[in-house]
Structures are given as structure tokens and as C-alpha cells.
Design a protein around this motif. Structure first.
Motif, PDB file in Angstrom:
ATOM      1  N   ILE A 179       0.829  -1.204   0.000  1.00 58.16           N
ATOM      2  CA  ILE A 179       0.000   0.000   0.000  1.00 58.16           C
ATOM      3  C   ILE A 179       0.864   1.255   0.000  1.00 58.16           C
ATOM      4  CG2 ILE A 179      -1.624   1.354   1.388  1.00 58.16           C
ATOM      5  CD1 ILE A 179      -2.877  -1.312   2.260  1.00 58.16           C
ATOM      6  N   ALA A 180       1.893   1.276   0.828  1.00 57.04           N
ATOM      7  CA  ALA A 180       2.779   2.443   0.906  1.00 57.04           C
ATOM      8  C   ALA A 180       3.508   2.661  -0.415  1.00 57.04           C
ATOM      9  CB  ALA A 180       3.776   2.268   2.038  1.00 57.04           C
ATOM     10  N   ASP A 181       4.008   1.583  -1.013  1.00 60.59           N
ATOM     11  CA  ASP A 181       4.735   1.697  -2.278  1.00 60.59           C
ATOM     12  C   ASP A 181       3.840   2.213  -3.397  1.00 60.59           C
ATOM     13  OD1 ASP A 181       6.986   0.759  -1.018  1.00 60.59           O
ATOM     14  OD2 ASP A 181       6.919  -1.254  -1.893  1.00 60.59           O
ATOM     15  N   ALA A 182       2.537   1.920  -3.309  1.00 65.88           N
ATOM     16  CA  ALA A 182       1.591   2.369  -4.339  1.00 65.88           C
ATOM     17  C   ALA A 182       1.090   3.787  -4.096  1.00 65.88           C
ATOM     18  CB  ALA A 182       0.403   1.412  -4.399  1.00 65.88           C
ATOM     19  N   GLY A 183       1.436   4.363  -2.951  1.00 67.85           N
ATOM     20  CA  GLY A 183       0.940   5.697  -2.619  1.00 67.85           C
ATOM     21  C   GLY A 183      -0.542   5.707  -2.299  1.00 67.85           C
ATOM     22  N   ALA A 184      -1.068   4.548  -1.887  1.00 69.03           N
ATOM     23  CA  ALA A 184      -2.480   4.421  -1.553  1.00 69.03           C
ATOM     24  C   ALA A 184      -2.656   4.489  -0.033  1.00 69.03           C
ATOM     25  CB  ALA A 184      -3.029   3.108  -2.098  1.00 69.03           C
ATOM     26  N   LYS A 185      -3.887   4.323   0.409  1.00 61.61           N
ATOM     27  CA  LYS A 185      -4.201   4.284   1.830  1.00 61.61           C
ATOM     28  C   LYS A 185      -4.928   2.985   2.154  1.00 61.61           C
ATOM     29  CE  LYS A 185      -4.718   9.325   2.314  1.00 61.61           C
ATOM     30  NZ  LYS A 185      -5.653  10.426   2.702  1.00 61.61           N
ATOM     31  N   SER A 186      -4.829   2.565   3.403  1.00 62.46           N
ATOM     32  CA  SER A 186      -5.562   1.383   3.859  1.00 62.46           C
ATOM     33  C   SER A 186      -6.978   1.779   4.237  1.00 62.46           C
ATOM     34  CB  SER A 186      -4.873   0.760   5.072  1.00 62.46           C
ATOM     35  OG  SER A 186      -5.686  -0.239   5.650  1.00 62.46           O
ATOM     36  N   ASN A 187      -7.954   0.991   3.805  1.00 62.58           N
ATOM     37  CA  ASN A 187      -9.319   1.245   4.263  1.00 62.58           C
ATOM     38  C   ASN A 187      -9.728   0.311   5.402  1.00 62.58           C
ATOM     39  OD1 ASN A 187      -9.412  -0.994   2.615  1.00 62.58           O
ATOM     40  ND2 ASN A 187     -10.862  -0.151   1.147  1.00 62.58           N
ATOM     41  N   PHE A 188      -8.844  -0.611   5.792  1.00 61.39           N
ATOM     42  CA  PHE A 188      -9.130  -1.481   6.925  1.00 61.39           C
ATOM     43  C   PHE A 188      -8.582  -0.894   8.224  1.00 61.39           C
ATOM     44  CE2 PHE A 188      -9.841  -5.978   5.035  1.00 61.39           C
ATOM     45  CZ  PHE A 188     -10.599  -5.444   4.002  1.00 61.39           C
TER      46      PHE A 188
END
Length: 278
Positions: free
Chosen positions: A48-57
């Protein structure tokens, strides 16, 4: 309210879905004997961090981890920790999600740890996964929500009963709408209920997380003292499969599948819409 998405919003959900697909690939590889469920959570955090995204869990309703790791009799919402060490012969369902620019992806799969799994466990996972694809194939313009439920239940009921008992379609948990939030209307049962009627009509822009959960025994569950971990009441092992799916004018797009679900849906005579990301 049922949220209908624009093509641009579906494209953002596809971005989130590809992050989820990457989490699945990485955690499947890491689910080996000797690994802890916390190890798998750390793998997911890095993706998730490498993709620049955020966790929704993470933080959702107080949930303390990035993924759900549900081992053996745990149906869903298992919390990763350092104490749960995967053993040869275990099965684990990994549920993962991600957010990109406010739009969500959510999907789950069941993995086999090591070797030596009983044939009924292998068949349990196959039946659960195939029932999900049958449900996705029923996500057609003009159909009703119940048509998805009917396809899922119908597939499971047509399979030979396992030697150890029967397939229990988990009653208390099911699929859901997804979009600007992870869990949205409508709720999607994995079986047909006369009390629920036919449900909404399926139209372009509708996005659903389709997720059957099936045990080798009871359809009933209970929640453990941590207020998250859901187990079967009879201790039978279970499987969980899920994909996020968008319906468009041109047909469905499996947002969390690398190929948009093209190969599997072709087996059902369904043509997927073009990948919104090209």
C-alpha cells in the motif's frame, strides 16, 4: 442510498482494485509455514505504501490492522498478530482493501499453507471461489440483486456434499456496495431470502463487493471476545472469496482482478467491459 458511479470514478476504483490485487499476490507468496499473520500484515502495508495508496481497513471501526487474516475455522475479520503462526496444512482467508483518491477497492481469497490439505478443503475453496464467479456473471444490466444471490447459492447447492458433512453458506455476513466508502448499500446476501424480495435493479454505475463465505458445516457464526474475529459455531473450517465489481453499459468490470475478470467470466459466456485504465 445506492451510489451510482461515473466512468471516471470507476477508473479510480480500478486503480484501488489493482493495489488490492498486488496485496493479494504479495501475501499469497508470504503465506508459508512459520510466518505469522502479523508478517502478512506488514507485507500488505508495504504494498500500500509503495503504491501511494491508503488502507481502508486500518482504523475502520477501530480495526487495528491493514488486512484481515482468517485461519481455519475463522470465517472473517481475523486480526493479524505475532501469536498466530501458520502451519503446514492450514488454510487462510486474506481480506484486503485500499483507497486511491477517496475511492475504495476490497477483495479476499483463500490460500493453502504448505501441503497435505484434505481433498474436502481444496474442494471447499474451489466451490466458494466458483460461486463468487457465478454471482459476478449474474451482475447484468436489468437483473435484480436477488439474481446474484440466486446464482451464488445455486452454484453451491448443485455441488456434491463434502464427505465430512455439508456446505454451510454463512448467514450473518455478505456482500455490499462499495465506492466512496468501503461498505455501502445495498447489502448482498449469498442466499435467497423471501423476506428480502428481489432487491434493486442492476444498472450501469453500480459497484458491488461480491463475497461468499462457506463452511464445511454450519452457516452460523459467533464473534470472539476481541469483538472482531468471527468463527463458525461448530468449529468447521471455512473459505472466503471476494471481488469488487463495477457494472457498465458494456458489462461488468472486476475491479480487483488483474485482467478485469476476463478469463473467468468467459467461462460463463460473459464478456467484460474494457479496462478503464487501458
Amino acid at each position: 442510498m445506492v451510489q451510482i458511479k461515473t466512468p471516471e470514478q470507476i477508473a479510480k476504483m480500478r486503480e484501488a482494485g489493482l493495489v488490492v490485487a498486488a496485496i493479494h499476490a504479495a501475501t499469497r507468496e508470504a503465506a508459508v509455514p512459520g510466518a505469522t499473520t502479523r508478517d502478512l500484515d506488514m507485507v500488505a502495508r508495504k504494498v500500500i505504501a509503495d503504491a501511494g495508496a491508503k488502507s481502508n481497513f486500518l482504523g475502520y471501526g477501530g480495526f487495528p490492522a491493514t488486512i484481515c487474516t482468517s485461519v481455519n475455522e475463522v470465517v472473517v475479520h481475523g486480526i493479524p498478530d505475532d501469536k498466530t503462526v501458520l502451519k503446514d496444512g492450514d488454510i487462510i482467508s486474506i481480506d484486503a482493501g485500499a483507497i486511491v483518491d477517496g475511492w475504495h477497492g476490497d477483495a479476499a481469497f483463500t490460500a493453502f499453507v504448505g501441503t497435505g490439505h484434505a481433498p474436502e478443503l481444496i474442494e471447499l475453496s474451489r466451490v466458494t471461489e466458483e460461486s463468487m464467479w457465478a454471482g459476478i456473471a449474474a451482475m447484468k444490466n436489468g437483473n435484480r440483486l436477488v439474481d446474484i444471490s440466486k446464482a451464488i447459492e445455486g452454484y453451491i447447492r448443485r455441488q456434491p456434499r463434502p464427505a465430512a458433512g455439508k456446505y454451510g453458506i454463512i448467514e450473518d455476513y455478505g456482500g455490499h456496495g462499495i465506492g466512496s466508502e468501503m461498505h455501502m448499500d445495498p447489502h448482498l446476501l449469498n442466499y435467497v431470502s423471501r423476506k428480502r424480495g428481489k432487491g434493486i435493479r442492476l444498472v450501469p454505475g453500480l459497484c458491488l463487493a461480491i463475497e461468499p463465505m462457506v463452511s464445511l458445516g454450519t452457516p452460523r457464526t459467533e464473534v470472539l471476545a476481541d469483538d472482531w474475529t468471527v468463527v463458525t459455531t461448530d468449529g468447521t473450517w471455512s473459505s472466503h472469496w471476494e471481488h469488487s465489481v463495477a457494472l457498465t453499459e458494456a458489462g461488468p468490470i472486476v475491479l480487483t482482478s488483474p485482467d478485469c475478470g476476463k478469463a473467468k467470466l468467459a467461462e460463463y459466456g460473459v464478456t467484460t467491459a474494457p479496462d478503464p485504465l487501458g
